[in-house]
Write a protein that holds these residues in place. Structure first.
Motif, mmCIF file in Angstrom:
data_model
loop_
_atom_site.group_PDB
_atom_site.id
_atom_site.type_symbol
_atom_site.label_atom_id
_atom_site.label_comp_id
_atom_site.label_asym_id
_atom_site.label_seq_id
_atom_site.Cartn_x
_atom_site.Cartn_y
_atom_site.Cartn_z
ATOM 1 N N LYS A 2 0.849 -1.197 0.000
ATOM 2 C CA LYS A 2 0.000 0.000 0.000
ATOM 3 C C LYS A 2 0.885 1.247 0.000
ATOM 4 C CE LYS A 2 -2.373 -1.348 3.606
ATOM 5 N NZ LYS A 2 -3.307 -1.487 4.725
ATOM 6 N N CYS A 3 0.275 2.378 -0.380
ATOM 7 C CA CYS A 3 1.029 3.631 -0.404
ATOM 8 C C CYS A 3 1.583 3.968 0.980
ATOM 9 C CB CYS A 3 0.149 4.774 -0.898
ATOM 10 S SG CYS A 3 -0.341 4.582 -2.623
ATOM 11 N N SER A 4 0.812 3.732 2.017
ATOM 12 C CA SER A 4 1.284 4.057 3.373
ATOM 13 C C SER A 4 2.505 3.214 3.730
ATOM 14 C CB SER A 4 0.168 3.842 4.388
ATOM 15 O OG SER A 4 -0.297 2.511 4.311
ATOM 16 N N ASP A 28 8.612 -2.033 -7.544
ATOM 17 C CA ASP A 28 7.398 -2.513 -8.192
ATOM 18 C C ASP A 28 6.242 -1.535 -7.944
ATOM 19 O OD1 ASP A 28 5.906 -4.596 -9.577
ATOM 20 O OD2 ASP A 28 4.862 -4.822 -7.644
ATOM 21 N N HIS A 29 6.158 -1.073 -6.696
ATOM 22 C CA HIS A 29 5.101 -0.115 -6.355
ATOM 23 C C HIS A 29 5.291 1.186 -7.150
ATOM 24 C CE1 HIS A 29 1.991 1.646 -3.720
ATOM 25 N NE2 HIS A 29 2.686 2.758 -3.859
ATOM 26 N N LEU A 30 6.544 1.638 -7.199
ATOM 27 C CA LEU A 30 6.849 2.883 -7.916
ATOM 28 C C LEU A 30 6.477 2.802 -9.394
ATOM 29 C CD1 LEU A 30 10.326 4.122 -6.646
ATOM 30 C CD2 LEU A 30 8.087 5.162 -6.289
ATOM 31 N N TRP A 32 3.974 1.393 -10.841
ATOM 32 C CA TRP A 32 2.566 1.630 -11.203
ATOM 33 C C TRP A 32 1.891 2.759 -10.442
ATOM 34 C CZ3 TRP A 32 -1.054 1.230 -7.420
ATOM 35 C CH2 TRP A 32 -0.749 0.418 -6.302
ATOM 36 N N CYS A 33 2.453 3.186 -9.291
ATOM 37 C CA CYS A 33 1.794 4.232 -8.498
ATOM 38 C C CYS A 33 2.454 5.582 -8.782
ATOM 39 C CB CYS A 33 1.873 3.904 -7.014
ATOM 40 S SG CYS A 33 1.059 5.164 -6.017
ATOM 41 N N HIS A 34 1.762 6.396 -9.560
ATOM 42 C CA HIS A 34 2.356 7.679 -9.946
ATOM 43 C C HIS A 34 2.521 8.613 -8.745
ATOM 44 C CE1 HIS A 34 3.592 10.937 -12.511
ATOM 45 N NE2 HIS A 34 2.667 11.714 -11.992
ATOM 46 N N ASN A 35 1.551 8.600 -7.846
ATOM 47 C CA ASN A 35 1.655 9.475 -6.676
ATOM 48 C C ASN A 35 2.921 9.204 -5.858
ATOM 49 O OD1 ASN A 35 -0.641 10.813 -7.277
ATOM 50 N ND2 ASN A 35 -1.826 10.118 -5.504
ATOM 51 N N CYS A 36 3.152 7.944 -5.572
ATOM 52 C CA CYS A 36 4.346 7.617 -4.789
ATOM 53 C C CYS A 36 5.617 7.923 -5.580
ATOM 54 C CB CYS A 36 4.329 6.157 -4.337
ATOM 55 S SG CYS A 36 3.185 5.893 -2.962
ATOM 56 N N TYR A 37 5.532 7.742 -6.893
ATOM 57 C CA TYR A 37 6.690 8.077 -7.712
ATOM 58 C C TYR A 37 7.032 9.561 -7.567
ATOM 59 C CZ TYR A 37 9.681 9.061 -11.613
ATOM 60 O OH TYR A 37 10.725 9.496 -12.362
HETATM 61 ZN ZN LIG Z 1 1.643 4.515 -3.854
#
Ligand SMILES: [Zn+2]
Lengths: 84, 209
Positions: A2-4, A28-30, A32-37
């Motif tokens: 998760k983002c958190s 892997d999270h980075l 697909w998750c643009h916000n976290c990127y």
């Molecule tokens: Zn995220």
């Protein structure tokens, strides 16, 4: 992941202290998750900007005066009694 | 054990040798240590006290205190870490004097849990700092970091500006390693959040402020 959970690991990730498996999960999270990127990228820039900013450089003349004052006091300590 | 690695082309006297000489009464050796670290101490002191005069006092007081207490420095840590610890304490005392109405402590916990949760997630322009003049940028960075609680900005300055390791920062601030890490994360995220206002990519029009 998760983002958190990503955020919790951000500092370790930026400092490069983590095992390969966690690193792979974060990347892997980075992917697909643009916000976290964006958060990761701009946090990195934040650190770099401060590191390069040269805030509060000690001006040479002040530096000389401070050092002279410090050394004068040290000399006095050395010459004076061993107390205090 | 000893990890002192002199850089090539730069004959550096190992720190411990200077400390030993200073302990034996060699004031010139101590002056070398002052030269080596006075800029760092000044920067750290300014960041904590946010006051130029106080920072000047901290530089003098910290080095003098170090000189007086050299005997107590046993070399388990780097001299610099030990010195930073003294300087941080001096700086916090100054800060407390100026702001008696607010308790100033490195242990202060921030009440809300989500103060660090990202809200601004717009991308920044490629070279955000170039949108501003040097003076403007300095002003932005100074005001932004001054908005952090002292316990957060101190951790950020030691780790990210001065380059101390997590362990050294923990030692200098008398904090646990998890405490340093959690403060560092929140400091970084809060600074990022606040800087986003200035550095965000402008969707409409050009870089007018
Ligand atoms: Zn995220």
């Amino acid at each position: 992941m998760k983002c958190s959970e990503f955020l919790q690991e951000l500092t370790n990730y930026l400092d490069g202290v983590m095992d390969e498996r966690t690193k792979a999960e974060l990347e892997d999270h980075l992917a697909w998750c643009h916000n976290c990127y964006v958060v990761c990228d701009t946090t990195k820039k934040t650190i770099e900007i401060y590191r390069d900013s040269q805030l509060y450089e000690l001006p040479e003349d002040l530096r000389g005066r401070l050092r002279a004052a410090i050394m004068a006091k040290c000399q006095r300590k050395k010459a004076g009694p061993q107390s205090v | 054990m000893n990890a002192i690695q002199p850089r090539v082309g730069e004959p550096v006297i190992p720190e411990m040798e200077l400390v030993q000489a200073a302990k034996r009464g060699d004031v010139a050796a101590f002056e070398d240590l002052v030269r080596r670290y006075d800029r760092n101490v000044f920067r750290i002191a300014q960041h904590i006290t946010q006051n130029r005069e106080d920072a000047e006092d901290v530089v003098q007081d910290a080095f003098l205190k170090a000189y007086e207490n050299l005997e107590q420095f046993q070399g388990q840590s780097k001299f610099y870490t030990w010195l930073v610890r003294i300087a941080v304490n001096e700086a916090l005392m100054k800060l407390r004097k100026r702001r008696p109405e607010r308790t100033v402590s490195l242990d202060e916990e921030v009440k809300t849990e989500d103060d660090s949760l990202p809200r601004e997630v717009a991308d920044w322009s490629p070279n955000p700092e170039q949108q501003y003049t040097q003076a403007e940028l300095r002003d932005i960075l100074t005001r932004t970091i001054q908005g952090l609680p002292p316990g957060f900005r101190t951790v950020f300055v030691l780790r990210d500006v001065e380059g101390l390791s997590t362990e050294e920062t923990a030692e200098a601030l008398d904090l646990s390693i998890p405490a340093v890490k959690s403060r560092l994360l929140r400091a970084r995220l809060q600074l990022r959040e606040r800087l986003s206002r200035y550095f965000q990519k402008r969707e409409s029009g050009d870089g007018n402020k």
